[in-house]
Design an enzyme around this catalytic site. Structure first.
Site, mmCIF file in Angstrom:
data_model
loop_
_atom_site.group_PDB
_atom_site.id
_atom_site.type_symbol
_atom_site.label_atom_id
_atom_site.label_comp_id
_atom_site.label_asym_id
_atom_site.label_seq_id
_atom_site.Cartn_x
_atom_site.Cartn_y
_atom_site.Cartn_z
ATOM 1 N N SER A 1 0.791 -1.228 0.000
ATOM 2 C CA SER A 1 0.000 0.000 0.000
ATOM 3 C C SER A 1 0.824 1.279 0.000
ATOM 4 C CB SER A 1 -0.944 0.012 1.206
ATOM 5 O OG SER A 1 -0.230 -0.092 2.415
ATOM 6 N N ASP A 41 -3.298 8.961 6.947
ATOM 7 C CA ASP A 41 -4.334 8.125 7.542
ATOM 8 C C ASP A 41 -3.703 7.314 8.673
ATOM 9 O OD1 ASP A 41 -2.994 5.988 6.376
ATOM 10 O OD2 ASP A 41 -4.566 5.502 4.937
ATOM 11 N N HIS A 74 -0.495 5.301 6.876
ATOM 12 C CA HIS A 74 0.443 5.767 5.843
ATOM 13 C C HIS A 74 0.894 7.208 6.032
ATOM 14 C CE1 HIS A 74 -2.174 2.589 4.071
ATOM 15 N NE2 HIS A 74 -0.988 2.103 3.736
#
Length: 348
Positions: free
Chosen positions: A38, A321, A324
Protein backbone atom coordinates in the site's frame (compact mmCIF):
# COMPACT_ATOMS: atom_id res chain seq x y z
CA UNK A 1 49.40 -4.25 -18.78
CA UNK A 2 47.39 -2.90 -15.82
CA UNK A 3 48.98 -3.57 -12.43
CA UNK A 4 47.02 -5.01 -9.52
CA UNK A 5 47.51 -1.73 -7.67
CA UNK A 6 46.08 0.32 -10.53
CA UNK A 7 43.13 -2.04 -10.87
CA UNK A 8 42.45 -1.82 -7.12
CA UNK A 9 42.51 1.98 -7.25
CA UNK A 10 40.13 1.93 -10.21
CA UNK A 11 37.69 -0.28 -8.34
CA UNK A 12 37.80 1.98 -5.29
CA UNK A 13 37.12 4.97 -7.52
CA UNK A 14 34.20 3.19 -9.20
CA UNK A 15 32.65 2.23 -5.89
CA UNK A 16 33.04 5.80 -4.66
CA UNK A 17 31.17 7.05 -7.69
CA UNK A 18 28.44 4.48 -7.17
CA UNK A 19 27.91 5.65 -3.62
CA UNK A 20 26.98 9.12 -4.84
CA UNK A 21 23.71 10.27 -6.37
CA UNK A 22 22.86 6.85 -7.87
CA UNK A 23 25.59 7.36 -10.46
CA UNK A 24 26.02 3.60 -10.74
CA UNK A 25 22.58 3.39 -12.32
CA UNK A 26 22.44 4.03 -16.07
CA UNK A 27 22.34 7.79 -16.66
CA UNK A 28 19.49 7.34 -19.10
CA UNK A 29 16.96 5.28 -17.14
CA UNK A 30 13.94 4.93 -19.40
CA UNK A 31 11.39 3.12 -17.21
CA UNK A 32 10.24 2.69 -13.61
CA UNK A 33 8.54 -0.55 -12.54
CA UNK A 34 6.98 -0.55 -9.09
CA UNK A 35 6.16 -3.59 -6.93
CA UNK A 36 4.93 -3.97 -3.40
CA UNK A 37 2.15 -2.95 -1.04
CA UNK A 38 0.00 0.00 0.00
CA UNK A 39 2.87 2.45 0.51
CA UNK A 40 3.37 2.62 -3.27
CA UNK A 41 0.13 1.21 -4.75
CA UNK A 42 -1.03 3.82 -7.27
CA UNK A 43 -4.51 2.38 -7.77
CA UNK A 44 -4.40 -1.36 -8.51
CA UNK A 45 -6.62 -2.17 -5.55
CA UNK A 46 -9.31 0.08 -7.03
CA UNK A 47 -10.01 -2.84 -9.35
CA UNK A 48 -9.90 -5.64 -6.75
CA UNK A 49 -12.63 -6.91 -4.43
CA UNK A 50 -11.18 -5.59 -1.19
CA UNK A 51 -11.77 -2.96 1.45
CA UNK A 52 -8.06 -2.13 1.36
CA UNK A 53 -8.30 0.67 -1.17
CA UNK A 54 -8.12 4.44 -1.36
CA UNK A 55 -10.30 5.25 -4.36
CA UNK A 56 -12.32 8.00 -2.70
CA UNK A 57 -11.95 11.55 -1.40
CA UNK A 58 -10.06 12.83 0.61
CA UNK A 59 -7.27 10.52 -0.62
CA UNK A 60 -5.38 12.40 -3.32
CA UNK A 61 -6.59 15.82 -2.21
CA UNK A 62 -3.14 17.26 -3.01
CA UNK A 63 -2.43 15.10 -6.06
CA UNK A 64 -2.75 16.92 -9.40
CA UNK A 65 -5.49 19.27 -8.24
CA UNK A 66 -7.27 16.85 -5.93
CA UNK A 67 -7.37 13.72 -8.08
CA UNK A 68 -8.24 10.51 -6.26
CA UNK A 69 -6.19 7.70 -7.81
CA UNK A 70 -5.93 4.99 -5.17
CA UNK A 71 -2.76 6.28 -3.54
CA UNK A 72 -2.99 5.92 0.25
CA UNK A 73 -1.87 9.45 0.98
CA UNK A 74 -2.88 13.03 0.28
CA UNK A 75 -0.47 13.43 -2.62
CA UNK A 76 2.54 11.71 -4.12
CA UNK A 77 4.04 8.43 -2.94
CA UNK A 78 7.75 7.64 -2.59
CA UNK A 79 7.53 5.88 -5.98
CA UNK A 80 6.17 9.07 -7.55
CA UNK A 81 9.09 11.05 -6.14
CA UNK A 82 11.47 8.42 -7.55
CA UNK A 83 9.94 9.00 -10.97
CA UNK A 84 10.39 12.76 -10.62
CA UNK A 85 14.03 12.32 -9.61
CA UNK A 86 14.86 10.21 -12.66
CA UNK A 87 12.83 12.36 -15.04
CA UNK A 88 10.20 9.70 -15.71
CA UNK A 89 6.38 9.81 -15.80
CA UNK A 90 4.51 8.47 -12.80
CA UNK A 91 4.08 4.71 -13.23
CA UNK A 92 0.34 4.07 -13.78
CA UNK A 93 -1.49 1.23 -12.04
CA UNK A 94 -1.46 -1.91 -14.18
CA UNK A 95 -5.11 -2.80 -13.51
CA UNK A 96 -6.18 0.71 -14.49
CA UNK A 97 -4.78 0.32 -18.01
CA UNK A 98 -6.50 -1.21 -21.00
CA UNK A 99 -4.84 -4.06 -22.88
CA UNK A 100 -3.85 -1.62 -25.61
CA UNK A 101 -2.38 0.85 -23.10
CA UNK A 102 -0.35 -1.88 -21.39
CA UNK A 103 1.25 -2.76 -24.69
CA UNK A 104 2.43 0.80 -25.23
CA UNK A 105 3.44 1.82 -21.70
CA UNK A 106 7.22 1.45 -22.01
CA UNK A 107 8.11 4.13 -19.43
CA UNK A 108 7.01 1.91 -16.56
CA UNK A 109 4.00 0.42 -14.80
CA UNK A 110 2.99 0.12 -11.15
CA UNK A 111 2.07 -3.43 -10.06
CA UNK A 112 1.95 -2.78 -6.28
CA UNK A 113 -1.12 -3.94 -4.39
CA UNK A 114 -2.20 -2.80 -0.93
CA UNK A 115 -2.30 -5.55 1.68
CA UNK A 116 -0.01 -8.02 -0.09
CA UNK A 117 3.38 -9.43 0.74
CA UNK A 118 6.25 -11.58 -0.45
CA UNK A 119 4.56 -14.88 0.38
CA UNK A 120 1.56 -16.01 -1.71
CA UNK A 121 -0.58 -16.56 1.40
CA UNK A 122 -0.19 -13.03 2.71
CA UNK A 123 -3.35 -11.03 2.14
CA UNK A 124 -4.85 -8.19 4.11
CA UNK A 125 -7.91 -9.21 6.12
CA UNK A 126 -10.00 -6.72 4.13
CA UNK A 127 -10.04 -8.87 1.01
CA UNK A 128 -8.00 -9.88 -2.01
CA UNK A 129 -4.81 -8.36 -3.40
CA UNK A 130 -2.15 -9.10 -6.02
CA UNK A 131 0.64 -11.12 -4.34
CA UNK A 132 4.24 -10.43 -5.30
CA UNK A 133 4.35 -13.50 -7.56
CA UNK A 134 1.33 -12.23 -9.48
CA UNK A 135 2.85 -8.78 -9.75
CA UNK A 136 6.10 -10.06 -11.22
CA UNK A 137 4.30 -12.51 -13.55
CA UNK A 138 2.20 -9.67 -14.96
CA UNK A 139 5.36 -7.60 -15.36
CA UNK A 140 7.14 -10.31 -17.34
CA UNK A 141 4.18 -11.00 -19.60
CA UNK A 142 3.47 -7.32 -20.24
CA UNK A 143 7.03 -6.24 -20.97
CA UNK A 144 7.74 -9.28 -23.16
CA UNK A 145 4.84 -8.38 -25.44
CA UNK A 146 6.09 -4.81 -25.82
CA UNK A 147 9.23 -5.79 -27.75
CA UNK A 148 9.67 -7.71 -30.97
CA UNK A 149 12.90 -9.44 -30.02
CA UNK A 150 14.87 -10.40 -26.92
CA UNK A 151 17.72 -8.01 -27.70
CA UNK A 152 15.45 -4.98 -27.50
CA UNK A 153 13.78 -6.39 -24.39
CA UNK A 154 17.09 -6.90 -22.58
CA UNK A 155 18.30 -3.42 -23.55
CA UNK A 156 15.10 -1.88 -22.22
CA UNK A 157 15.34 -3.77 -18.93
CA UNK A 158 18.98 -2.79 -18.50
CA UNK A 159 17.82 0.84 -18.49
CA UNK A 160 14.84 0.28 -16.18
CA UNK A 161 14.58 0.71 -12.42
CA UNK A 162 12.82 -1.90 -10.27
CA UNK A 163 11.47 -0.24 -7.10
CA UNK A 164 10.14 -2.60 -4.41
CA UNK A 165 8.54 -1.95 -1.02
CA UNK A 166 7.21 -5.18 0.44
CA UNK A 167 7.37 -7.51 3.45
CA UNK A 168 5.65 -5.70 6.31
CA UNK A 169 2.33 -7.45 5.69
CA UNK A 170 4.01 -10.86 5.76
CA UNK A 171 5.28 -10.24 9.26
CA UNK A 172 2.20 -8.43 10.57
CA UNK A 173 -0.37 -10.81 9.11
CA UNK A 174 1.34 -14.11 9.78
CA UNK A 175 0.79 -13.92 13.53
CA UNK A 176 4.43 -13.96 14.57
CA UNK A 177 4.81 -12.96 18.21
CA UNK A 178 7.64 -10.56 18.98
CA UNK A 179 8.38 -12.33 22.27
CA UNK A 180 9.21 -15.57 20.45
CA UNK A 181 12.63 -14.48 19.22
CA UNK A 182 13.70 -17.80 17.71
CA UNK A 183 10.44 -18.09 15.80
CA UNK A 184 10.74 -14.52 14.55
CA UNK A 185 14.32 -15.04 13.42
CA UNK A 186 13.39 -18.25 11.60
CA UNK A 187 10.44 -16.58 9.92
CA UNK A 188 12.60 -13.63 8.82
CA UNK A 189 15.14 -16.01 7.30
CA UNK A 190 12.37 -17.84 5.46
CA UNK A 191 10.98 -14.55 4.19
CA UNK A 192 14.38 -13.37 2.97
CA UNK A 193 15.07 -16.68 1.21
CA UNK A 194 11.78 -16.40 -0.62
CA UNK A 195 12.46 -12.76 -1.45
CA UNK A 196 15.94 -13.58 -2.73
CA UNK A 197 14.54 -16.25 -5.07
CA UNK A 198 12.08 -13.77 -6.53
CA UNK A 199 14.73 -11.10 -7.01
CA UNK A 200 16.90 -13.66 -8.77
CA UNK A 201 13.98 -14.50 -11.05
CA UNK A 202 13.61 -10.83 -11.95
CA UNK A 203 17.35 -10.68 -12.68
CA UNK A 204 17.16 -13.83 -14.84
CA UNK A 205 14.38 -12.17 -16.81
CA UNK A 206 16.66 -9.21 -17.50
CA UNK A 207 16.13 -6.71 -14.66
CA UNK A 208 19.39 -5.13 -13.48
CA UNK A 209 18.71 -2.01 -11.40
CA UNK A 210 16.96 -2.48 -8.05
CA UNK A 211 15.90 -0.07 -5.29
CA UNK A 212 14.76 -2.05 -2.22
CA UNK A 213 13.10 -0.58 0.87
CA UNK A 214 13.46 -2.35 4.19
CA UNK A 215 10.49 -2.65 6.57
CA UNK A 216 9.02 0.54 8.07
CA UNK A 217 8.50 0.84 11.86
CA UNK A 218 4.95 -0.46 12.19
CA UNK A 219 5.10 0.15 15.93
CA UNK A 220 5.04 3.89 15.23
CA UNK A 221 1.85 4.18 13.16
CA UNK A 222 -1.31 5.78 14.62
CA UNK A 223 -3.46 2.65 14.55
CA UNK A 224 -1.02 1.05 16.98
CA UNK A 225 0.46 3.80 19.14
CA UNK A 226 -2.81 5.60 19.81
CA UNK A 227 -4.53 2.43 20.93
CA UNK A 228 -1.68 1.43 23.25
CA UNK A 229 -2.02 1.78 27.01
CA UNK A 230 -0.20 3.81 28.12
CA UNK A 231 0.09 5.83 24.95
CA UNK A 232 3.68 6.11 23.76
CA UNK A 233 5.57 7.50 20.79
CA UNK A 234 6.20 4.01 19.43
CA UNK A 235 5.54 0.45 20.55
CA UNK A 236 9.09 -0.84 20.68
CA UNK A 237 8.05 -4.45 21.16
CA UNK A 238 6.29 -4.29 17.80
CA UNK A 239 9.28 -2.71 16.10
CA UNK A 240 11.51 -5.46 17.52
CA UNK A 241 9.54 -7.94 15.40
CA UNK A 242 11.16 -6.32 12.37
CA UNK A 243 14.70 -6.35 13.74
CA UNK A 244 15.90 -9.68 12.34
CA UNK A 245 14.53 -9.01 8.85
CA UNK A 246 15.92 -5.49 8.59
CA UNK A 247 19.28 -6.55 10.01
CA UNK A 248 19.72 -9.35 7.45
CA UNK A 249 18.25 -7.68 4.36
CA UNK A 250 21.47 -5.75 3.47
CA UNK A 251 23.49 -8.97 3.71
CA UNK A 252 21.09 -10.69 1.35
CA UNK A 253 21.29 -7.79 -1.13
CA UNK A 254 25.10 -7.75 -1.00
CA UNK A 255 25.16 -11.45 -1.79
CA UNK A 256 22.93 -10.88 -4.80
CA UNK A 257 25.10 -7.97 -5.91
CA UNK A 258 28.20 -10.20 -5.81
CA UNK A 259 26.57 -13.22 -7.42
CA UNK A 260 24.59 -11.57 -10.22
CA UNK A 261 26.88 -9.97 -12.84
CA UNK A 262 25.77 -6.54 -14.01
CA UNK A 263 23.23 -6.10 -11.21
CA UNK A 264 22.94 -2.91 -9.15
CA UNK A 265 21.17 -3.13 -5.79
CA UNK A 266 20.45 -0.10 -3.62
CA UNK A 267 19.16 -0.60 -0.06
CA UNK A 268 16.81 2.10 1.27
CA UNK A 269 16.56 2.32 5.05
CA UNK A 270 13.01 3.61 5.32
CA UNK A 271 12.78 2.16 8.85
CA UNK A 272 15.41 4.36 10.46
CA UNK A 273 14.43 7.26 8.22
CA UNK A 274 10.92 7.27 9.71
CA UNK A 275 12.19 6.75 13.26
CA UNK A 276 14.76 9.54 12.96
CA UNK A 277 12.39 11.95 11.22
CA UNK A 278 10.12 11.87 14.26
CA UNK A 279 12.87 13.62 16.24
CA UNK A 280 13.56 16.10 13.41
CA UNK A 281 9.98 16.71 12.34
CA UNK A 282 9.70 20.29 13.60
CA UNK A 283 12.55 21.31 11.30
CA UNK A 284 10.17 20.56 8.40
CA UNK A 285 7.08 22.10 9.99
CA UNK A 286 5.64 18.72 11.00
CA UNK A 287 4.04 19.17 14.42
CA UNK A 288 1.59 16.25 14.72
CA UNK A 289 3.35 12.88 15.02
CA UNK A 290 0.61 10.65 16.43
CA UNK A 291 -2.81 11.58 15.10
CA UNK A 292 -3.57 11.06 11.40
CA UNK A 293 -4.79 13.93 9.25
CA UNK A 294 -7.75 11.82 8.11
CA UNK A 295 -10.15 11.70 9.79
CA UNK A 296 -9.36 14.92 11.62
CA UNK A 297 -9.74 14.87 15.38
CA UNK A 298 -9.54 11.11 15.83
CA UNK A 299 -6.77 9.11 17.39
CA UNK A 300 -6.21 6.36 14.86
CA UNK A 301 -9.10 4.14 15.88
CA UNK A 302 -11.12 5.12 12.79
CA UNK A 303 -9.99 4.77 9.20
CA UNK A 304 -10.00 7.51 6.57
CA UNK A 305 -13.53 7.01 5.23
CA UNK A 306 -15.51 8.52 2.36
CA UNK A 307 -15.76 12.33 2.60
CA UNK A 308 -14.14 12.36 6.03
CA UNK A 309 -13.23 15.66 7.64
CA UNK A 310 -9.49 16.23 7.35
CA UNK A 311 -6.87 18.51 8.86
CA UNK A 312 -6.35 21.89 7.22
CA UNK A 313 -2.56 21.74 6.98
CA UNK A 314 -1.56 18.31 5.67
CA UNK A 315 2.13 19.27 5.72
CA UNK A 316 1.98 19.56 9.52
CA UNK A 317 0.95 15.91 9.90
CA UNK A 318 3.36 12.97 9.83
CA UNK A 319 0.56 10.58 8.85
CA UNK A 320 -2.28 11.11 6.43
CA UNK A 321 -4.33 8.13 7.54
CA UNK A 322 -3.94 5.62 10.35
CA UNK A 323 -1.33 3.60 8.43
CA UNK A 324 0.44 5.77 5.84
CA UNK A 325 2.69 8.85 5.81
CA UNK A 326 1.63 12.16 4.35
CA UNK A 327 3.12 13.51 1.13
CA UNK A 328 5.58 15.75 3.00
CA UNK A 329 7.16 12.68 4.63
CA UNK A 330 7.40 10.91 1.27
CA UNK A 331 9.07 13.99 -0.19
CA UNK A 332 11.66 14.10 2.60
CA UNK A 333 12.35 10.39 2.02
CA UNK A 334 13.08 11.17 -1.64
CA UNK A 335 15.45 13.98 -0.72
CA UNK A 336 17.30 11.83 1.81
CA UNK A 337 17.53 8.90 -0.60
CA UNK A 338 18.16 10.42 -4.01
CA UNK A 339 19.87 13.73 -3.22
CA UNK A 340 21.60 13.36 0.13
CA UNK A 341 22.23 9.59 -0.13
CA UNK A 342 21.89 9.39 3.65
CA UNK A 343 19.37 6.53 3.74
CA UNK A 344 20.07 4.76 0.44
CA UNK A 345 23.21 2.65 0.04
CA UNK A 346 24.71 0.94 -2.99
CA UNK A 347 25.35 -2.72 -2.12
CA UNK A 348 28.55 -3.10 -4.12
Amino acid sequence: MISIQMLFCFLLFFLHLCSKQFECYPTNLTALYVFGDSLIDSGNNNHINTTSKADYWPYGIDFHGGKTTGRTTNGKTVADFAALHFGLPFAPAYLGLSKSQRGKMITGINFASAGCGILPGTEFIGGLCMPFDNQTDLFRRTVTLQFENETDLKLHLSKSLIFINIGINDIELNNVNATKCLRMEAFSELLLREYSLRLRNLYNFGARNFLINNLPPSGCIPVHILNAKPEDDCIEEQNKVLYFYNMKLPTMLRELQLQLPGSLFVHADIHNFLVDLRTQAKEFGITELKKPCCPDGYNGTIGCHHNAAICENRDAYFFFDQYHPSEIVNEIYAKRCFEEQSICTFMG
